[in-house]
Design a protein around this motif. Structure first.
Motif, PDB file in Angstrom:
ATOM      1  N   ASP A  28       0.514 -10.409  12.966  1.00 54.14           N
ATOM      2  CA  ASP A  28       0.409  -9.756  14.268  1.00 54.14           C
ATOM      3  C   ASP A  28      -0.610  -8.616  14.279  1.00 54.14           C
ATOM      4  O   ASP A  28      -0.862  -8.004  15.312  1.00 54.14           O
ATOM      5  CB  ASP A  28       1.767  -9.250  14.747  1.00 54.14           C
ATOM      6  N   THR A  31       1.883  -5.017  11.964  1.00 54.02           N
ATOM      7  CA  THR A  31       2.986  -4.802  11.052  1.00 54.02           C
ATOM      8  C   THR A  31       2.485  -4.818   9.616  1.00 54.02           C
ATOM      9  O   THR A  31       1.744  -5.713   9.221  1.00 54.02           O
ATOM     10  CB  THR A  31       4.073  -5.886  11.222  1.00 54.02           C
ATOM     11  N   GLY A  33       3.508  -5.012   5.633  1.00 51.57           N
ATOM     12  CA  GLY A  33       4.565  -5.490   4.757  1.00 51.57           C
ATOM     13  C   GLY A  33       4.336  -4.997   3.339  1.00 51.57           C
ATOM     14  O   GLY A  33       3.198  -4.951   2.872  1.00 51.57           O
ATOM     15  N   THR A  46       9.565  -9.581   2.015  1.00 43.34           N
ATOM     16  CA  THR A  46       9.131  -8.193   2.120  1.00 43.34           C
ATOM     17  C   THR A  46      10.304  -7.268   1.807  1.00 43.34           C
ATOM     18  O   THR A  46      11.436  -7.529   2.181  1.00 43.34           O
ATOM     19  CB  THR A  46       8.586  -7.868   3.528  1.00 43.34           C
ATOM     20  N   GLU A  49       9.048  -3.479   6.002  1.00 41.96           N
ATOM     21  CA  GLU A  49       8.074  -3.766   7.051  1.00 41.96           C
ATOM     22  C   GLU A  49       8.096  -2.610   8.032  1.00 41.96           C
ATOM     23  O   GLU A  49       9.155  -2.071   8.352  1.00 41.96           O
ATOM     24  CB  GLU A  49       8.414  -5.059   7.796  1.00 41.96           C
ATOM     25  N   PHE A  50       6.916  -2.216   8.492  1.00 38.29           N
ATOM     26  CA  PHE A  50       6.837  -1.162   9.493  1.00 38.29           C
ATOM     27  C   PHE A  50       5.582  -1.367  10.330  1.00 38.29           C
ATOM     28  O   PHE A  50       4.635  -2.019   9.916  1.00 38.29           O
ATOM     29  CB  PHE A  50       6.854   0.232   8.847  1.00 38.29           C
ATOM     30  N   ASN A  51       5.600  -0.797  11.501  1.00 33.14           N
ATOM     31  CA  ASN A  51       4.488  -0.888  12.437  1.00 33.14           C
ATOM     32  C   ASN A  51       3.516   0.254  12.174  1.00 33.14           C
ATOM     33  O   ASN A  51       3.946   1.385  11.930  1.00 33.14           O
ATOM     34  CB  ASN A  51       5.054  -0.817  13.863  1.00 33.14           C
ATOM     35  N   GLU A  54       4.077   3.229  14.403  1.00 32.92           N
ATOM     36  CA  GLU A  54       5.252   4.003  13.997  1.00 32.92           C
ATOM     37  C   GLU A  54       4.934   4.884  12.797  1.00 32.92           C
ATOM     38  O   GLU A  54       5.378   6.030  12.722  1.00 32.92           O
ATOM     39  CB  GLU A  54       6.406   3.071  13.648  1.00 32.92           C
ATOM     40  N   SER A  82       0.666   2.982   3.929  1.00 36.31           N
ATOM     41  CA  SER A  82      -0.269   3.170   5.050  1.00 36.31           C
ATOM     42  C   SER A  82      -1.598   3.734   4.565  1.00 36.31           C
ATOM     43  O   SER A  82      -2.665   3.212   4.916  1.00 36.31           O
ATOM     44  CB  SER A  82       0.324   4.128   6.090  1.00 36.31           C
TER      45      SER A  82
END
Length: 125
Positions: A28, A31, A33, A46, A49-51, A54, A82
């Motif tokens: 997508d 997101t 992972g 995973t 998982e995070f956006n 966010e 990140s």
């Protein structure tokens, strides 16, 4: 089963020899992972998982001093994944290449050349 474009691949010191932790972007494109895997694995689940949005908001809250945000479960892994992933993507895109432009000693748009607004002045005027 979902696919993930792996951006970061590091040794997993928690699991020992032949173990890796990978970070990637899910299909997508929003997101992230984080997965633990062993050499030769092609399919893994995973761990986290995070956006990206966010994660950015979480980082802003922490920088602002929000004590509650600092207690987010998995905080260190979210922020580390990140940073590592975004650094690799930025580096691959050439964001950190040295510019070969002639330096003229200053720029009219340089913040150092702008006047400071006084305490009562409106900087938007």
């Amino acid at each position: 089963m979902r696919s993930m474009a792996v951006m970061v691949d590091v040794p997993n010191r928690e699991l020992g020899v032949g173990a890796r932790r990978v970070v990637g972007l899910m299909e997508d494109n929003a997101t992230v992972g984080v997965c633990a895997m062993r050499d030769g694995d092609r399919i893994v689940n995973t761990e986290l998982e995070f956006n990206l949005g966010e994660a950015a908001r979480l980082a802003e809250l922490i920088l602002s001093g929000d004590a509650r945000a600092k207690t987010t479960p998995g905080l260190a892994r979210i922020l580390s994944a990140s940073v590592a992933m975004l650094f690799r993507v930025s580096h691959a895109a050439g964001a950190f290449e040295r510019q070969q432009e002639d330096f003229d000693g200053g720029d009219a748009d340089d913040l150092g050349n702008q006047q400071e607004a006084g305490g009562e002045e409106d900087p938007d005027r």
